[in-house]
Design an enzyme around this catalytic site. Structure first.
Site, PDB file in Angstrom:
ATOM      1  N   LYS A  80     -10.443  -2.661   7.470  1.00  0.00           N
ATOM      2  CA  LYS A  80      -9.184  -2.287   8.111  1.00  0.00           C
ATOM      3  C   LYS A  80      -9.473  -1.795   9.523  1.00  0.00           C
ATOM      4  CE  LYS A  80      -5.853   1.516   7.674  1.00  0.00           C
ATOM      5  NZ  LYS A  80      -5.348   2.544   6.742  1.00  0.00           N
ATOM      6  N   GLU A 111       0.855  -1.190   0.000  1.00  0.00           N
ATOM      7  CA  GLU A 111       0.000   0.000   0.000  1.00  0.00           C
ATOM      8  C   GLU A 111       0.893   1.243   0.000  1.00  0.00           C
ATOM      9  OE1 GLU A 111      -2.591   2.423   3.339  1.00  0.00           O
ATOM     10  OE2 GLU A 111      -2.393   0.244   3.523  1.00  0.00           O
TER      11      GLU A 111
END
Length: 215
Positions: free
Chosen positions: A134, A44
């Site tokens: 998340k 990411e």
């Protein structure tokens, strides 16, 4: 296989997403390359890095065909989501629930990792269409909080971002998470002396711990 499913399979099989949040694009790209050399297959690149979209574009073009999923992090709105998708981002990560971001990603069949903390936020994110939830921020509640949340919500694909270490990664998986996000342990391993081989070694160590934890 559908591209979206392929990306989700890459994240699931890896068990870990590397969160690259550093001061500039050059360092971020060097760290990403070193981590890929150490075995990371899901990374990411956060939009907090100046020039992050160009880093995503270069890494995706170079490594996408080799099974590496390069995603964009800190995606806060629909415009950013579309820009990252056009640059080749294979998944999008946000620190909060943003239905417009998720809607845009789903339109182009790109997986989303949506930030949430409370049970209400987690369920709302799932209902909005997020593929992975998340758990963020995690440092305050940590593993005990994750266990509490997952007791009634074990069906949700929850991934903590932050607070995951080499020593406690096994406890996170025992709590029921589907994967973990890791940052500083790997991304800042080069800082003592500027040796980016340290990043590669840290990546190998962390992924080995993840593999051991999932056995």
């Amino acid at each position: 296989m559908y591209k979206k499913l392929r990306t989700l399979k890459t994240i699931e099989e890896s068990g870990a997403v590397l969160i690259v949040r550093l001061e500039n694009a050059d360092v971020a790209e060097r760290v990403a390359e070193a981590a890929i050399a150490g075995g990371f297959r899901a990374l990411e690149i956060t939009l907090s890095i100046p020039g992050a979209v160009d880093v995503i574009r270069r890494l995706s073009a170079k490594h996408g065909a080799n099974g590496v999923a390069v995603g964009a992090g800190t995606v806060l709105d629909e415009h950013s989501a579309y820009e990252c998708i056009r640059a080749g981002a294979e998944f999008l990560v946000s620190p909060q629930l943003n239905p417009d971001m998720i809607r845009t990603a789903n339109r182009y069949q790109v997986p989303t990792v949506s930030g949430a903390y409370t049970p209400t936020e987690l369920v709302n994110s799932a209902e909005a269409g997020a593929d992975i939830l998340k758990l963020f921020p995690t440092e305050a509640g940590g593993i005990p909080y994750a266990k509490s949340v997952l007791a009634p919500l074990a069906h949700l694909p929850i991934m903590p971002a932050g607070g995951v270490t080499l020593e406690n990664v096994g406890e996170w998986f025992a709590a029921g998470v589907v994967g973990v996000g890791v940052g500083s342990y790997v991304t800042k391993a080069w800082q003592p002396d500027g040796d980016f081989n340290r990043v590669t070694n840290a990546a190998k160590e962390f992924l080995s711990a993840v593999a051991e934890a999932r056995r």
